[in-house]
Design an enzyme around this catalytic site. Sequence first.
Site, mmCIF file in Angstrom:
data_model
loop_
_atom_site.group_PDB
_atom_site.id
_atom_site.type_symbol
_atom_site.label_atom_id
_atom_site.label_comp_id
_atom_site.label_asym_id
_atom_site.label_seq_id
_atom_site.Cartn_x
_atom_site.Cartn_y
_atom_site.Cartn_z
ATOM 1 N N LYS A 23 0.835 -1.214 0.000
ATOM 2 C CA LYS A 23 0.000 0.000 0.000
ATOM 3 C C LYS A 23 0.868 1.262 0.000
ATOM 4 O O LYS A 23 0.648 2.181 -0.793
ATOM 5 C CB LYS A 23 -0.930 0.024 1.234
ATOM 6 C CG LYS A 23 -1.869 -1.170 1.328
ATOM 7 C CD LYS A 23 -2.778 -1.089 2.546
ATOM 8 C CE LYS A 23 -2.051 -1.143 3.879
ATOM 9 N NZ LYS A 23 -1.335 -2.412 4.143
ATOM 10 N N ARG A 137 11.607 -5.213 5.006
ATOM 11 C CA ARG A 137 11.255 -3.814 4.726
ATOM 12 C C ARG A 137 12.146 -2.818 5.478
ATOM 13 O O ARG A 137 12.436 -2.977 6.646
ATOM 14 C CB ARG A 137 9.801 -3.578 5.136
ATOM 15 C CG ARG A 137 9.424 -2.097 5.226
ATOM 16 C CD ARG A 137 7.952 -1.873 5.164
ATOM 17 N NE ARG A 137 7.207 -2.448 6.253
ATOM 18 C CZ ARG A 137 5.864 -2.428 6.309
ATOM 19 N NH1 ARG A 137 5.161 -1.902 5.308
ATOM 20 N NH2 ARG A 137 5.237 -2.972 7.331
ATOM 21 N N ARG A 171 11.158 -0.675 11.111
ATOM 22 C CA ARG A 171 10.110 -0.486 12.123
ATOM 23 C C ARG A 171 10.192 -1.523 13.228
ATOM 24 O O ARG A 171 10.460 -2.693 12.970
ATOM 25 C CB ARG A 171 8.737 -0.567 11.457
ATOM 26 C CG ARG A 171 8.347 0.746 10.793
ATOM 27 C CD ARG A 171 7.158 0.622 9.892
ATOM 28 N NE ARG A 171 6.050 -0.149 10.444
ATOM 29 C CZ ARG A 171 4.952 -0.427 9.765
ATOM 30 N NH1 ARG A 171 4.808 0.001 8.512
ATOM 31 N NH2 ARG A 171 3.983 -1.130 10.310
ATOM 32 N N ARG A 182 -0.863 -9.047 13.225
ATOM 33 C CA ARG A 182 -1.321 -8.038 12.258
ATOM 34 C C ARG A 182 -2.169 -8.681 11.159
ATOM 35 O O ARG A 182 -3.161 -8.100 10.702
ATOM 36 C CB ARG A 182 -0.114 -7.286 11.696
ATOM 37 C CG ARG A 182 0.475 -6.343 12.758
ATOM 38 C CD ARG A 182 1.918 -5.990 12.509
ATOM 39 N NE ARG A 182 2.083 -5.178 11.324
ATOM 40 C CZ ARG A 182 3.279 -4.948 10.765
ATOM 41 N NH1 ARG A 182 4.366 -5.463 11.280
ATOM 42 N NH2 ARG A 182 3.352 -4.205 9.689
HETATM 43 P P1 ADP Z 1 2.201 -1.859 3.185
HETATM 44 O O1 ADP Z 1 2.220 -0.351 3.146
HETATM 45 O O2 ADP Z 1 0.999 -2.439 2.512
HETATM 46 O O3 ADP Z 1 2.390 -2.408 4.548
HETATM 47 P P2 ADP Z 1 4.789 -1.640 1.771
HETATM 48 O O4 ADP Z 1 4.486 -0.805 0.595
HETATM 49 O O5 ADP Z 1 5.529 -1.008 2.890
HETATM 50 O O6 ADP Z 1 3.442 -2.356 2.318
HETATM 51 O O7 ADP Z 1 5.590 -2.922 1.258
HETATM 52 C C1 ADP Z 1 6.111 -3.898 2.174
HETATM 53 C C2 ADP Z 1 7.499 -4.332 1.717
HETATM 54 O O8 ADP Z 1 7.402 -5.112 0.528
HETATM 55 C C3 ADP Z 1 8.443 -3.165 1.401
HETATM 56 O O9 ADP Z 1 9.743 -3.530 1.795
HETATM 57 C C4 ADP Z 1 8.329 -3.022 -0.129
HETATM 58 O O10 ADP Z 1 9.549 -2.522 -0.697
HETATM 59 C C5 ADP Z 1 8.057 -4.450 -0.571
HETATM 60 N N1 ADP Z 1 7.122 -4.560 -1.709
HETATM 61 C C6 ADP Z 1 6.095 -3.721 -2.025
HETATM 62 N N2 ADP Z 1 5.451 -4.162 -3.120
HETATM 63 C C7 ADP Z 1 6.079 -5.322 -3.499
HETATM 64 C C8 ADP Z 1 5.888 -6.249 -4.570
HETATM 65 N N3 ADP Z 1 4.917 -6.095 -5.467
HETATM 66 N N4 ADP Z 1 6.737 -7.313 -4.649
HETATM 67 C C9 ADP Z 1 7.729 -7.471 -3.734
HETATM 68 N N5 ADP Z 1 7.952 -6.638 -2.705
HETATM 69 C C10 ADP Z 1 7.147 -5.569 -2.586
HETATM 70 P P1 ADP Z 2 1.130 -2.104 7.792
HETATM 71 O O1 ADP Z 2 0.452 -1.668 6.540
HETATM 72 O O2 ADP Z 2 2.447 -2.727 7.553
HETATM 73 O O3 ADP Z 2 0.246 -2.910 8.707
HETATM 74 P P2 ADP Z 2 0.816 0.569 9.019
HETATM 75 O O4 ADP Z 2 1.938 1.514 9.035
HETATM 76 O O5 ADP Z 2 -0.350 0.851 8.147
HETATM 77 O O6 ADP Z 2 1.469 -0.827 8.696
HETATM 78 O O7 ADP Z 2 0.260 0.360 10.498
HETATM 79 C C1 ADP Z 2 1.109 0.077 11.586
HETATM 80 C C2 ADP Z 2 0.278 -0.114 12.851
HETATM 81 O O8 ADP Z 2 -0.383 1.129 13.165
HETATM 82 C C3 ADP Z 2 -0.842 -1.141 12.763
HETATM 83 O O9 ADP Z 2 -0.389 -2.459 13.041
HETATM 84 C C4 ADP Z 2 -1.807 -0.616 13.817
HETATM 85 O O10 ADP Z 2 -1.379 -0.929 15.126
HETATM 86 C C5 ADP Z 2 -1.694 0.893 13.645
HETATM 87 N N1 ADP Z 2 -2.658 1.437 12.659
HETATM 88 C C6 ADP Z 2 -2.386 2.050 11.476
HETATM 89 N N2 ADP Z 2 -3.512 2.442 10.853
HETATM 90 C C7 ADP Z 2 -4.535 2.063 11.673
HETATM 91 C C8 ADP Z 2 -5.958 2.155 11.590
HETATM 92 N N3 ADP Z 2 -6.555 2.722 10.525
HETATM 93 N N4 ADP Z 2 -6.680 1.650 12.625
HETATM 94 C C9 ADP Z 2 -6.104 1.091 13.702
HETATM 95 N N5 ADP Z 2 -4.776 0.958 13.837
HETATM 96 C C10 ADP Z 2 -3.997 1.428 12.833
#
Ligand code: ADP
Ligand code: ADP
Length: 227
Positions: A23, A137, A171, A182
């Site tokens: 995302k 990541r 992180r 998660r």
């Molecule tokens: P999210 O915001 O949904 O948690 P991220 O965009 O941070 O996910 O992506 C998670 C990890 O996977 C990052 O290290 C990113 O560089 C990698 N990543 C993102 N998209 C892809 C993909 N299509 N294939 C492989 N790795 C990816």
């Molecule tokens: P990822 O996409 O890898 O799960 P985020 O950065 O979106 O990571 O979120 C990290 C953490 O922040 C989540 O595991 C949760 O604890 C909290 N968080 C983020 N967005 C929300 C939301 N919309 N509602 C509740 N908790 C959230």
Amino acid sequence: MDGATTMTSPAVLILLGPPGAGKGTQARMLEDKFGLVQLSTGDLLRAAVAAGTEAGKRAKAVMEAGDLVSDDIVIAILRDRLTEADCAKGVILDGFPRTTVQAEALDTLLEESGQKINAAISLDVEDAAMVTRISGRFTCGNCGEGYHDTFKAPAKDGVCDKCGGTEMKRRADDNAETVASRLEAYHAQTAPLIAYYDGKGVLQRVDAMGDIDAIASALGEIVAKAQ
Ligand code: ADP
Ligand code: ADP
Ligand code: ZN
């Protein structure tokens, strides 16, 4: 933004998907391409934790355990952020909403400001890919560009491709133990939003198991049409 494809009215796009789905990566690419603003509630919460605000203090342990922060905290943080001037360019919500209560609160906020959701895009990935994506990541501490040890390594080890920064961050919650909670939170509380937005006629689904650029072009087509 210069050269960005402009949209006719401020867009509201939602990126749905489990942790590690891509995302944040895709939201930043959409920002560049369409001149939109990425709103990540995870980033906003991490900033609140770092600043030691009341909301940050309440959120810290919850985030470290991989659980969802309470709806009232997250909704308040997002509502404040949406009132900032740059949001008039249109927004990409990354990681919000994550519960039905948040989705309903968003509907109310948008109704009040006369806006609507252009598209809610679900990034579909297999759970098995999540641990690998999350454990590899890291991000640039200076500009926030996201990287991965294997899938998106910087051209020069330890140096950000975008800004030349050398302070890379990982992180605290990106470890194998919290990934399980998660993912559980995602399936129990967030996945029902796929049906919620399907019911509103704004759902789009994208196979997010492919490579980053292929997914970006699929998303670009959806966003261009979703004005
Ligand atoms: P999210 O915001 O949904 O948690 P991220 O965009 O941070 O996910 O992506 C998670 C990890 O996977 C990052 O290290 C990113 O560089 C990698 N990543 C993102 N998209 C892809 C993909 N299509 N294939 C492989 N790795 C990816
Ligand atoms: P990822 O996409 O890898 O799960 P985020 O950065 O979106 O990571 O979120 C990290 C953490 O922040 C989540 O595991 C949760 O604890 C909290 N968080 C983020 N967005 C929300 C939301 N919309 N509602 C509740 N908790 C959230
Ligand atoms: Zn950088």
